[in-house]
Design a protein around this motif. Structure first.
Motif, mmCIF file in Angstrom:
data_model
loop_
_atom_site.group_PDB
_atom_site.id
_atom_site.type_symbol
_atom_site.label_atom_id
_atom_site.label_comp_id
_atom_site.label_asym_id
_atom_site.label_seq_id
_atom_site.Cartn_x
_atom_site.Cartn_y
_atom_site.Cartn_z
ATOM 1 N N ASN A 67 0.849 -1.194 0.000
ATOM 2 C CA ASN A 67 0.000 0.000 0.000
ATOM 3 C C ASN A 67 0.885 1.244 0.000
ATOM 4 O O ASN A 67 1.905 1.289 0.665
ATOM 5 C CB ASN A 67 -0.877 0.026 1.256
ATOM 6 C CG ASN A 67 -1.794 -1.175 1.318
ATOM 7 O OD1 ASN A 67 -1.334 -2.308 1.337
ATOM 8 N ND2 ASN A 67 -3.090 -0.911 1.347
ATOM 9 N N LYS A 78 -4.371 7.409 -2.168
ATOM 10 C CA LYS A 78 -3.961 6.098 -1.669
ATOM 11 C C LYS A 78 -4.070 5.081 -2.781
ATOM 12 O O LYS A 78 -4.984 5.165 -3.615
ATOM 13 C CB LYS A 78 -4.868 5.676 -0.511
ATOM 14 C CG LYS A 78 -4.200 5.736 0.852
ATOM 15 C CD LYS A 78 -5.129 5.188 1.914
ATOM 16 C CE LYS A 78 -4.347 4.797 3.145
ATOM 17 N NZ LYS A 78 -5.225 4.292 4.205
ATOM 18 N N VAL A 137 -2.586 0.814 -4.194
ATOM 19 C CA VAL A 137 -2.019 -0.477 -3.831
ATOM 20 C C VAL A 137 -1.405 -1.135 -5.062
ATOM 21 O O VAL A 137 -1.889 -0.951 -6.189
ATOM 22 C CB VAL A 137 -3.108 -1.391 -3.206
ATOM 23 C CG1 VAL A 137 -4.228 -1.687 -4.193
ATOM 24 C CG2 VAL A 137 -2.509 -2.678 -2.647
ATOM 25 N N TYR A 197 -7.075 3.480 -4.694
ATOM 26 C CA TYR A 197 -8.204 3.024 -3.888
ATOM 27 C C TYR A 197 -9.481 3.565 -4.545
ATOM 28 O O TYR A 197 -9.453 4.612 -5.198
ATOM 29 C CB TYR A 197 -8.119 3.591 -2.470
ATOM 30 C CG TYR A 197 -7.242 2.815 -1.525
ATOM 31 C CD1 TYR A 197 -6.191 2.039 -1.991
ATOM 32 C CD2 TYR A 197 -7.459 2.863 -0.150
ATOM 33 C CE1 TYR A 197 -5.380 1.339 -1.114
ATOM 34 C CE2 TYR A 197 -6.654 2.175 0.733
ATOM 35 C CZ TYR A 197 -5.614 1.408 0.246
ATOM 36 O OH TYR A 197 -4.822 0.729 1.108
ATOM 37 N N LYS A 233 3.878 0.955 2.489
ATOM 38 C CA LYS A 233 3.802 -0.116 3.494
ATOM 39 C C LYS A 233 3.873 -1.435 2.776
ATOM 40 O O LYS A 233 3.189 -1.638 1.781
ATOM 41 C CB LYS A 233 2.472 -0.038 4.240
ATOM 42 C CG LYS A 233 2.505 0.811 5.480
ATOM 43 C CD LYS A 233 1.203 0.639 6.230
ATOM 44 C CE LYS A 233 0.590 1.990 6.540
ATOM 45 N NZ LYS A 233 -0.740 1.871 7.122
HETATM 46 C C1 LIG Z 1 -3.828 -2.154 1.488
HETATM 47 O O1 LIG Z 1 -4.672 -2.172 0.339
HETATM 48 C C2 LIG Z 1 -5.647 -3.198 0.336
HETATM 49 C C3 LIG Z 1 -6.384 -3.149 -0.981
HETATM 50 O O2 LIG Z 1 -7.010 -1.902 -1.190
HETATM 51 C C4 LIG Z 1 -6.590 -3.043 1.536
HETATM 52 O O3 LIG Z 1 -7.519 -4.074 1.562
HETATM 53 C C5 LIG Z 1 -5.744 -3.042 2.821
HETATM 54 O O4 LIG Z 1 -6.569 -2.763 3.924
HETATM 55 C C6 LIG Z 1 -4.662 -1.987 2.749
HETATM 56 N N1 LIG Z 1 -3.804 -2.106 3.897
HETATM 57 C C7 LIG Z 1 -3.421 -1.059 4.612
HETATM 58 C C8 LIG Z 1 -2.505 -1.372 5.759
HETATM 59 O O5 LIG Z 1 -3.762 0.096 4.368
#
Ligand SMILES: *[C@@H]1O[C@H](CO)[C@@H](O)[C@H](O)[C@H]1NC(C)=O
Ligand SMILES: *[C@@H]1O[C@H](CO)[C@@H](O)[C@H](O)[C@H]1NC(C)=O
Ligand SMILES: *[C@@H]1O[C@H](CO)[C@@H](O)[C@H](O)[C@H]1NC(C)=O
Ligand SMILES: *[C@@H]1O[C@H](CO)[C@@H](O)[C@H](O)[C@H]1NC(C)=O
Ligand SMILES: *[C@@H]1O[C@H](CO)[C@@H](O)[C@H](O)[C@H]1NC(C)=O
Length: 220
Positions: free
Chosen positions: A56, A68, A70, A81, A127
Motif C-alpha cells: 500500500n 492512496k 495499492v 483506492y 507499506k
Molecule cells: C492495502 O490495500 C488493500 C487493498 O485496497 C486493503 O484491503 C488493505 O486494507 C490496505 N492495507 C493497509 C494497511 O492500508
C-alpha cells in the motif's frame, strides 16, 4: 551441501543489506518547481528486495492524505483506492511501466492543473505487509510558480557574468603584461641612452679632468 545453502543465504543477505529491505525514493531534488496550470509528476519509487504483496502506498500534502493506492503483486501496476479513482486533482500516470526487475516499483503521482495552493511538502509513504508491515517514506517540497524562466535567467546571467568576468580578467592581465613589457623596453632604452651619454662625458669632460689631475697632484 550445507555450505552451498550458507552461500545462497549470505548472497541474499548481501543483496538486502545496507538498504534495510524497504527503501522509498522521491528523487534527488529537495524542491521541485512547477508552472501553475500545468500537470506535474510527483516522483516516488520504492525498492523491496524480498518482494511485495499488496504493497500500500499513500501520498500526503501538508500532512493531509490526498491519495492512496495499492500494488497487488509484482506483476501488477499500481491502482488507486476506490475513493480516489475519480479524483480530478490527482491520478496515477497512464504510462506507468511495470516493474522490470520486480524490485523497484514506481508509484509516482500526477498532479493535474497545478495551482499555487498545491505548493508545500509532499510525502510518499509505502507499506509492505510482506515485510511485517514495514513502512518507509520520502518527502520533497513543491513550489508552484508563475514562470520558470526567471530562475533559469538568473542562473544564466550568473554564469555569463562569471565567464565574462574571467575573460575580462584575462584581457586585463594580457594588457598589463604588454604594458609592463613596453615600459621595461622604454626604461632599458633610456638606460642605454644614459650609459652612452655618460660614456661621452667621460671622453669629453673626463679627459680634461684626468689631464688636470696629475698636475694638481704634485702640488698637494
Ligand atoms: C492495502 O490495500 C488493500 C487493498 O485496497 C486493503 O484491503 C488493505 O486494507 C490496505 N492495507 C493497509 C494497511 O492500508
Ligand atoms: C498562472 O498564474 C497567473 C497569475 O495569477 C495567471 O495570470 C495565469 O493565467 C495562470 N496561468 C494558468 C495557466 O493558470
Ligand atoms: C515513473 O513513471 C513516470 C510515468 O511513467 C515516469 O515519467 C518516471 O520517469 C518513472 N520514474 C522512474 C524512476 O522510473
Ligand atoms: C500547503 O502549504 C503551503 C506552504 O507550505 C501553502 O502555500 C499552501 O497554501 C498549503 N496548501 C493547502 C491546501 O493547505
Ligand atoms: C510505520 O512503522 C512504525 C513501526 O515500524 C509505526 O510505529 C508507524 O506507526 C508506522 N507508520 C504508519 C504511517 O503506518
Amino acid at each position: 551441501m550445507p555450505a552451498d545453502w550458507l552461500g545462497v543465504a549470505l548472497l541474499g543477505l548481501q543483496l538486502c543489506s545496507g538498504t534495510l529491505a524497504l527503501e522509498v525514493s522521491v528523487g534527488k531534488a529537495p524542491v521541485i518547481y512547477a508552472k501553475n496550470g500545468t500537470n506535474v509528476l510527483l516522483p516516488c519509487t520504492f525498492n523491496s528486495c524480498i518482494g511485495i504483496e499488496k504493497a500500500n502506498f499513500s501520498w500526503s500534502h501538508n500532512q493531509t492524505e490526498i491519495f492512496k493506492g495499492v500494488i497487488k503483486n509484482k506483476d501488477s501496476k499500481p491502482e488507486p483506492y476506490a475513493e480516489y479513482k475519480s479524483s480530478l486533482k490527482h491520478m496515477l500516470p497512464p504510462d506507468l511501466a511495470l516493474s522490470k526487475d520486480n524490485r523497484e516499483f514506481n508509484v509516482s503521482l500526477l498532479l493535474l492543473d497545478a495551482d499555487f495552493e498545491d505548493s508545500g511538502p509532499y510525502t510518499c509513504l509505502v507499506k509492505n505487509p510482506k515485510e511485517k508491515d514495514a513502512n518507509h517514506s520520502g518527502t520533497f517540497t513543491l513550489k508552484v510558480v508563475v514562470a520558470l524562466e526567471k530562475v533559469d535567467n538568473t542562473l544564466t546571467l550568473i554564469i555569463l557574468s562569471v565567464a565574462g568576468g574571467a575573460i575580462g580578467l584575462l584581457i586585463l592581465i594580457m594588457l598589463a603584461k604588454k604594458l609592463v613589457l613596453f615600459l621595461l623596453k622604454k626604461t632599458r632604452k633610456q638606460k642605454e641612452c644614459l650609459v652612452s651619454s655618460s660614456a661621452n662625458e667621460n671622453t669629453e669632460n673626463g679627459l680634461p679632468v684626468a689631464k688636470i689631475a696629475p698636475k694638481s697632484a704634485p702640488k698637494a
